[in-house]
Motif scaffolding. Structure first.
Motif, mmCIF file in Angstrom:
data_model
loop_
_atom_site.group_PDB
_atom_site.id
_atom_site.type_symbol
_atom_site.label_atom_id
_atom_site.label_comp_id
_atom_site.label_asym_id
_atom_site.label_seq_id
_atom_site.Cartn_x
_atom_site.Cartn_y
_atom_site.Cartn_z
ATOM 1 N N GLU A 242 16.803 -30.747 21.905
ATOM 2 C CA GLU A 242 16.144 -30.481 23.289
ATOM 3 C C GLU A 242 15.567 -31.852 24.058
ATOM 4 O OE1 GLU A 242 13.372 -27.166 22.933
ATOM 5 O OE2 GLU A 242 15.156 -25.755 22.523
ATOM 6 N N ALA A 243 14.625 -32.583 23.202
ATOM 7 C CA ALA A 243 14.308 -33.871 23.645
ATOM 8 C C ALA A 243 15.193 -34.666 24.135
ATOM 9 C CB ALA A 243 13.134 -34.241 22.653
ATOM 10 N N GLY A 244 16.301 -34.799 23.393
ATOM 11 C CA GLY A 244 17.462 -35.799 23.631
ATOM 12 C C GLY A 244 17.990 -35.347 24.987
ATOM 13 N N LEU A 245 18.540 -33.969 25.145
ATOM 14 C CA LEU A 245 19.058 -33.875 26.178
ATOM 15 C C LEU A 245 18.388 -33.670 27.507
ATOM 16 C CD1 LEU A 245 20.811 -30.426 24.780
ATOM 17 C CD2 LEU A 245 21.986 -32.599 25.186
ATOM 18 N N SER A 246 16.831 -33.336 27.243
ATOM 19 C CA SER A 246 16.043 -33.370 28.368
ATOM 20 C C SER A 246 15.836 -34.726 29.105
ATOM 21 C CB SER A 246 14.603 -32.751 28.064
ATOM 22 O OG SER A 246 13.893 -33.767 27.445
ATOM 23 N N ARG B 218 15.042 -28.070 16.335
ATOM 24 C CA ARG B 218 15.642 -27.625 17.636
ATOM 25 C C ARG B 218 15.042 -28.775 18.808
ATOM 26 N NH1 ARG B 218 15.874 -22.154 20.933
ATOM 27 N NH2 ARG B 218 13.753 -22.808 20.730
ATOM 28 N N GLY B 219 13.960 -28.854 18.557
ATOM 29 C CA GLY B 219 13.019 -29.713 19.571
ATOM 30 C C GLY B 219 13.857 -31.096 19.717
ATOM 31 N N GLN B 220 14.267 -31.525 18.689
ATOM 32 C CA GLN B 220 14.930 -32.930 18.543
ATOM 33 C C GLN B 220 15.874 -33.020 19.698
ATOM 34 O OE1 GLN B 220 13.807 -35.820 16.812
ATOM 35 N NE2 GLN B 220 12.096 -34.590 16.694
#
Lengths: 223, 257
Positions: free
Chosen positions: A125-129, A121-123
């Motif tokens: 989130e990193a993209g969106l952030s 999920r962090g991938q």
């Protein structure tokens, strides 16, 4: 009674030119069907993980129907059944490609779903952030990683679909098995010819396995 | 404190008012009122599960909230996470560093840093590469630019993640426990990079368990207890003379060893 059977190598090799004529059909049906099935699989695989039940359910229905019925029944339905609806005959080659497409599409949908869901999920989130849109995040970050993880399962499906095309001898497509049957009908050399047919399938599937292994190894760089 | 103290009456860049968040039955954030002014370094502390990570994840919309209002740099987010244009703008202006680094494993270090500026800001490859190399040099990773994340140590990965976020030239940086996943010997290098950033005047919201670091760089420390801001103030007040009993008991537990 003393039965000795001599394997007739000459008969086996003599059948080869005849059998090889079926290979283009086998390859066309399997790779044509798989190519279409790949896009079907991406489409329904992504619908399948949509947060919206309205999008998810059609995907579930499609997957369950085409994964839960035999590919032989599917091709008979398409080749003999659909013409009654459409009012005109369907080309056997087209029917074969369509059957592999919808059948492999159902399995590939599940492969796509599993691949995409396996990405942490962090991938996302990193993209969106970073300000990437959801589409950009999927295309540039999730999909390339998911696709690499899907390669072994896709290869497996490819091999299964190639072998499935052997069933389509029943609708008269001149693929490998059909060519073998025609040849045996006049020469009565079933042992030799079916062995050759088996070896030709093996040659095709092994080539695919090796190609995939190379692709996988290349994809592992940097992982 | 080495950086210049921000003017407390400046227009806030972040403001949360009466923010409430629920996970089903669980009331995670309760009536959070919080403003951050440009240049301010706010450190959020609290026990595990107190809601401190959830709080900063609300600021860039990674978590939705159910009631209240959240404004970042003039963009207003409404409850229940309607995917709005404001959210996209906020994420473009707000950088984030995660506990687990979340570098993109299929891209080289350099491509990790250049991706968003090229896609979101529309920079050319050259411009993005120049900026990326400058930032990587700044965090001490310039010689690793062509490696892949898995070839780096945890501390190096986190510094790349910092460079990646800075490449978007954010107006605000969020840090969600940036050193919690690191081996002890690598914590210092990441904190050094963050300290430098604070000294340059970056606005930062930091969730951390590093109390020494918090005391040193924070303009203001916020203590969260069970989803509520129990106490806030300058680090000297929070660490040396905590008022609230829950702050006292939390600090006595984490500072004892």
């Amino acid at each position: 009674m003393d039965v000795t059977f001599r394997f007739d190598w000459q008969a086996a090799f003599a059948s080869l030119p005849h059998l090889v004529a079926g290979i283009p059909y086998t390859l066309l049906i399997s790779f044509g069907g798989l190519a279409i099935g790949f896009f079907i699989g991406i489409f329904f695989g992504l619908l399948r993980i949509s947060p919206s039940a309205w999008l998810r359910w059609p995907a579930i229905v499609y997957i369950e129907i085409f994964r839960g019925t035999p590919v032989l029944v599917q091709v008979l339905f398409i080749f003999y059944g659909l013409p009654q609806l459409l009012g005109g005959p369907i080309n056997a080659l087209v029917a074969g490609i369509a059957a592999i497409a919808v059948n492999s599409g159902a399995y590939i949908s599940e492969i796509v779903r599993g691949g995409v869901q396996s990405i942490e999920r962090g991938q996302r989130e990193a993209g969106l952030s970073l300000g990437l849109s959801r589409v950009q995040t999927f295309r540039d970050i999730i999909w390339p990683q998911a696709f690499r993880r899907m390669i072994p399962a896709l290869g497996n499906q490819g091999i299964i679909s190639i072998k499935d095309t052997s069933l389509f001898s029943v609708i008269g497509v001149g693929e490998l098995v059909r060519q073998g049957q025609i040849y045996i009908a006049t020469t009565f050399t079933a042992l030799e010819v079916y062995l050759m047919v088996a070896l030709l399938y093996l040659a095709i599937t092994l080539s695919l396995s090796i190609a995939l292994r190379l692709l996988e190894r290349k994809g592992l760089v940097g992982q | 404190m080495t950086h210049e103290k921000p003017a407390p009456d400046a227009t806030p860049i972040v403001s949360l008012s009466k923010l409430n968040k629920h996970y089903g039955e669980l009331h995670v954030l309760k009536d959070i009122d919080l403003t951050v002014v440009p240049g301010e370094v706010v450190v959020i502390i609290g026990a595990s599960g107190s809601g401190k990570s959830t709080l900063i994840r609300c600021v860039n919309g990674l978590e939705e909230f159910q009631q209240g209002e959240l404004e970042v740099d003039g963009n207003t987010l409404l409850p229940n996470g309607k995917a709005t244009r404001a959210l996209q703008k906020i994420r473009t202006e707000v950088g984030m560093v995660f506990q687990q680094f979340n570098l993109f494993p299929h891209l080289s270090v350099l491509d990790n840093v250049t991706l968003a500026p090229m896609r979101v800001r529309g920079w050319s490859q050259d411009q993005a590469t120049d900026t990326a190399r400058r930032l990587l040099a700044r965090v001490g990773i310039s010689d690793q630019a062509n490696k892949y994340p898995s070839q780096l140590s945890g501390g190096q990965q986190q510094r790349v993640a910092l460079a990646r976020a800075l490449a978007m030239e954010p107006r605000l940086m969020l840090f969600d426990e940036p050193t919690s996943a690191l081996d002890p010997e690598m914590i210092g290098e990441v904190l050094d990079a963050m300290r430098e950033l604070a000294n340059e005047g970056m606005t930062m919201m930091i969730v951390t368990h590093e109390m020494g670091f918090a005391r040193e760089v924070a303009d203001r420390v916020i203590f969260i207890d069970k989803g509520r801001i129990a106490e806030e103030g300058p680090p000297e007040q929070i660490f040396d003379a905590p008022q609230h009993p829950s702050t006292q008991s939390f600090l006595s537990r984490v500072l004892k060893h």
